[in-house]
Write a protein that holds these residues in place. Structure first.
Motif, PDB file in Angstrom:
ATOM      1  N   LEU A 110      77.870  67.828  83.803  1.00 56.63           N
ATOM      2  CA  LEU A 110      76.559  68.443  83.657  1.00 56.63           C
ATOM      3  C   LEU A 110      76.233  68.559  82.163  1.00 56.63           C
ATOM      4  CD1 LEU A 110      74.267  69.920  85.234  1.00 56.63           C
ATOM      5  CD2 LEU A 110      75.499  72.034  84.767  1.00 56.63           C
ATOM      6  N   GLY A 111      75.029  68.179  81.789  1.00 56.11           N
ATOM      7  CA  GLY A 111      74.639  68.247  80.384  1.00 56.11           C
ATOM      8  C   GLY A 111      74.809  66.946  79.639  1.00 56.11           C
ATOM      9  N   ALA A 112      75.309  65.914  80.311  1.00 58.96           N
ATOM     10  CA  ALA A 112      75.472  64.609  79.662  1.00 58.96           C
ATOM     11  C   ALA A 112      74.136  64.110  79.132  1.00 58.96           C
ATOM     12  CB  ALA A 112      76.050  63.607  80.653  1.00 58.96           C
ATOM     13  N   ASN A 113      74.117  63.722  77.854  1.00 58.69           N
ATOM     14  CA  ASN A 113      72.872  63.295  77.217  1.00 58.69           C
ATOM     15  C   ASN A 113      73.214  62.489  75.973  1.00 58.69           C
ATOM     16  OD1 ASN A 113      70.457  62.992  75.846  1.00 58.69           O
ATOM     17  ND2 ASN A 113      69.783  65.102  76.185  1.00 58.69           N
ATOM     18  N   ALA A 114      72.891  61.218  75.987  1.00 56.39           N
ATOM     19  CA  ALA A 114      73.222  60.330  74.871  1.00 56.39           C
ATOM     20  C   ALA A 114      72.572  60.770  73.565  1.00 56.39           C
ATOM     21  CB  ALA A 114      72.814  58.897  75.206  1.00 56.39           C
ATOM     22  N   ASN A 115      71.516  61.572  73.639  1.00 50.79           N
ATOM     23  CA  ASN A 115      70.810  62.024  72.432  1.00 50.79           C
ATOM     24  C   ASN A 115      71.199  63.440  72.010  1.00 50.79           C
ATOM     25  OD1 ASN A 115      69.207  59.617  72.253  1.00 50.79           O
ATOM     26  ND2 ASN A 115      67.980  60.389  73.956  1.00 50.79           N
ATOM     27  N   TYR A 120      80.554  66.439  72.974  1.00 48.87           N
ATOM     28  CA  TYR A 120      80.995  66.241  74.354  1.00 48.87           C
ATOM     29  C   TYR A 120      79.854  65.709  75.216  1.00 48.87           C
ATOM     30  CZ  TYR A 120      82.870  67.367  78.990  1.00 48.87           C
ATOM     31  OH  TYR A 120      83.298  67.298  80.298  1.00 48.87           O
ATOM     32  N   ASN A 121      78.696  66.361  75.162  1.00 53.03           N
ATOM     33  CA  ASN A 121      77.552  65.923  75.967  1.00 53.03           C
ATOM     34  C   ASN A 121      77.076  64.530  75.561  1.00 53.03           C
ATOM     35  OD1 ASN A 121      77.701  68.416  77.157  1.00 53.03           O
ATOM     36  ND2 ASN A 121      75.871  69.245  76.189  1.00 53.03           N
ATOM     37  N   LYS A 122      77.092  64.270  74.265  1.00 51.19           N
ATOM     38  CA  LYS A 122      76.665  62.967  73.760  1.00 51.19           C
ATOM     39  C   LYS A 122      77.598  61.853  74.244  1.00 51.19           C
ATOM     40  CE  LYS A 122      75.754  60.511  69.386  1.00 51.19           C
ATOM     41  NZ  LYS A 122      74.364  60.133  69.712  1.00 51.19           N
ATOM     42  N   ARG A 143      77.747  64.336  88.171  1.00 48.76           N
ATOM     43  CA  ARG A 143      77.624  65.328  87.101  1.00 48.76           C
ATOM     44  C   ARG A 143      77.962  66.727  87.623  1.00 48.76           C
ATOM     45  NH1 ARG A 143      71.864  64.112  84.146  1.00 48.76           N
ATOM     46  NH2 ARG A 143      72.410  62.158  83.076  1.00 48.76           N
ATOM     47  N   PRO A 144      79.240  67.009  87.802  1.00 51.55           N
ATOM     48  CA  PRO A 144      79.601  68.352  88.278  1.00 51.55           C
ATOM     49  C   PRO A 144      79.422  69.397  87.189  1.00 51.55           C
ATOM     50  CG  PRO A 144      81.570  67.121  87.718  1.00 51.55           C
ATOM     51  CD  PRO A 144      80.412  66.159  87.585  1.00 51.55           C
ATOM     52  N   SER A 145      79.243  70.633  87.605  1.00 50.07           N
ATOM     53  CA  SER A 145      79.244  71.753  86.661  1.00 50.07           C
ATOM     54  C   SER A 145      80.707  72.099  86.398  1.00 50.07           C
ATOM     55  CB  SER A 145      78.487  72.938  87.248  1.00 50.07           C
ATOM     56  OG  SER A 145      79.058  73.319  88.491  1.00 50.07           O
ATOM     57  N   VAL A 203      71.508  57.743  91.905  1.00 45.69           N
ATOM     58  CA  VAL A 203      72.417  57.217  90.884  1.00 45.69           C
ATOM     59  C   VAL A 203      73.115  58.384  90.209  1.00 45.69           C
ATOM     60  CG1 VAL A 203      72.600  55.961  88.693  1.00 45.69           C
ATOM     61  CG2 VAL A 203      71.093  55.113  90.502  1.00 45.69           C
ATOM     62  N   ILE A 204      72.339  59.418  89.841  1.00 40.36           N
ATOM     63  CA  ILE A 204      72.892  60.627  89.233  1.00 40.36           C
ATOM     64  C   ILE A 204      73.088  61.678  90.323  1.00 40.36           C
ATOM     65  CG2 ILE A 204      72.553  62.439  87.528  1.00 40.36           C
ATOM     66  CD1 ILE A 204      72.914  59.674  86.301  1.00 40.36           C
ATOM     67  N   ILE A 205      74.325  62.127  90.501  1.00 46.21           N
ATOM     68  CA  ILE A 205      74.655  63.077  91.549  1.00 46.21           C
ATOM     69  C   ILE A 205      75.034  64.405  90.904  1.00 46.21           C
ATOM     70  CG2 ILE A 205      75.992  63.417  93.649  1.00 46.21           C
ATOM     71  CD1 ILE A 205      74.506  60.728  93.564  1.00 46.21           C
ATOM     72  N   THR A 206      74.208  65.426  91.074  1.00 51.97           N
ATOM     73  CA  THR A 206      74.475  66.741  90.483  1.00 51.97           C
ATOM     74  C   THR A 206      75.370  67.564  91.415  1.00 51.97           C
ATOM     75  OG1 THR A 206      72.544  67.775  91.510  1.00 51.97           O
ATOM     76  CG2 THR A 206      72.207  66.700  89.374  1.00 51.97           C
ATOM     77  N   SER A 207      75.799  68.750  90.935  1.00 52.19           N
ATOM     78  CA  SER A 207      76.645  69.606  91.764  1.00 52.19           C
ATOM     79  C   SER A 207      75.980  69.953  93.081  1.00 52.19           C
ATOM     80  CB  SER A 207      76.986  70.890  91.002  1.00 52.19           C
ATOM     81  OG  SER A 207      77.981  70.656  90.021  1.00 52.19           O
ATOM     82  N   LYS A 208      74.694  70.207  93.047  1.00 57.23           N
ATOM     83  CA  LYS A 208      73.934  70.520  94.276  1.00 57.23           C
ATOM     84  C   LYS A 208      74.010  69.354  95.262  1.00 57.23           C
ATOM     85  CE  LYS A 208      69.565  70.563  93.607  1.00 57.23           C
ATOM     86  NZ  LYS A 208      69.115  69.290  94.239  1.00 57.23           N
TER      87      LYS A 208
END
Length: 217
Positions: A110-115, A120-122, A143-145, A203-208
């Motif tokens: 969770l929070g992954a962001n190339a920018n 860690y997130n980057k 993208r788990p929490s 494609v993006i699977i969040t915790s929910k």
């Protein structure tokens, strides 16, 4: 149809649970593990490739499950950290594309962001970006929490964080639901369910979404 799965990260918490589920699943005739250390006591359906995480000749299967990851405490050197959290998943995705493997599942965060300005997130965001660049037919990024469960190594700060989150979780409603603690068993089951389903376009699977996918058997 009996299938072959490749697993990267089987010595970790989520990867270990995932491996056990794949072993118990009769859909999988063969499981290939790529890791730096051997796991003892595995059945004959599991083949282990130690040392060379990405053996081109043996990197052939129906699906690839990648739950590779490290921590700042275990890997304080940022260059080495990136080689693990970014380098291995991206290299695995490239090999999957080259070897015509149509399903690639990877655990991000969770929070992954190339920018992002947060290293860690980057790093996670850059990994996601470059995995998707391979255009593998069925690419699923989880993208788990904060991940629950008992780990082999002691992580004092993480234990404190989990304890605090458990106390305040009832306050997480609406959009905040994505921050609730997710169990590694749920992540592993959702990955397997999604790999064996043709009805999901995510494609993006969040915790929910992970929690929901555990029910799709």
């Amino acid at each position: 149809m009996k299938k072959t799965a490749i697993v990267l990260g089987a010595t970790g918490l989520t990867g270990g649970i995932l491996l056990q589920k794949l072993i118990e699943d009769d859909t999988y005739l063969s499981i290939k593990l790529f890791s730096r250390s051997k796991i003892e006591g595995l059945p004959s359906k599991v083949s282990q490739y130690i040392g060379d995480l990405l053996n081109l000749e043996q990197f052939k299967a129906d699906e690839v499950y990648c739950s590779i990851g490290t921590t700042k405490a275990k890997t304080p050197d940022k260059e080495v950290y990136k080689q693990i959290d970014y380098g291995i998943p991206v290299a695995a995705a490239k090999l999957s594309k080259e070897n015509k493997i149509d399903t690639f599942l990877v655990v991000s965060a969770l929070g992954a962001n190339a920018n992002s300005s947060v290293f860690y997130n980057k790093t996670k965001g850059e990994m996601e970006r470059d995995v998707q660049k391979q255009n593998i037919k069925n690419t699923f990024i989880f993208r788990p929490s904060l991940i629950g469960g008992e780990r082999k190594e002691q992580r004092t700060l993480e234990k404190i964080g989990l304890a605090i989150f458990k106390v305040i979780q009832p306050l997480f409603i609406g959009k905040l639901k994505q921050y609730k603690i997710i169990e590694p068993d749920d992540i592993a089951q959702a990955m397997i369910n999604l790999a064996n389903s043709t009805s999901h376009a995510e494609v993006i699977i969040t915790s929910k979404d992970i929690k929901r996918l555990t029910k799709n058997t």
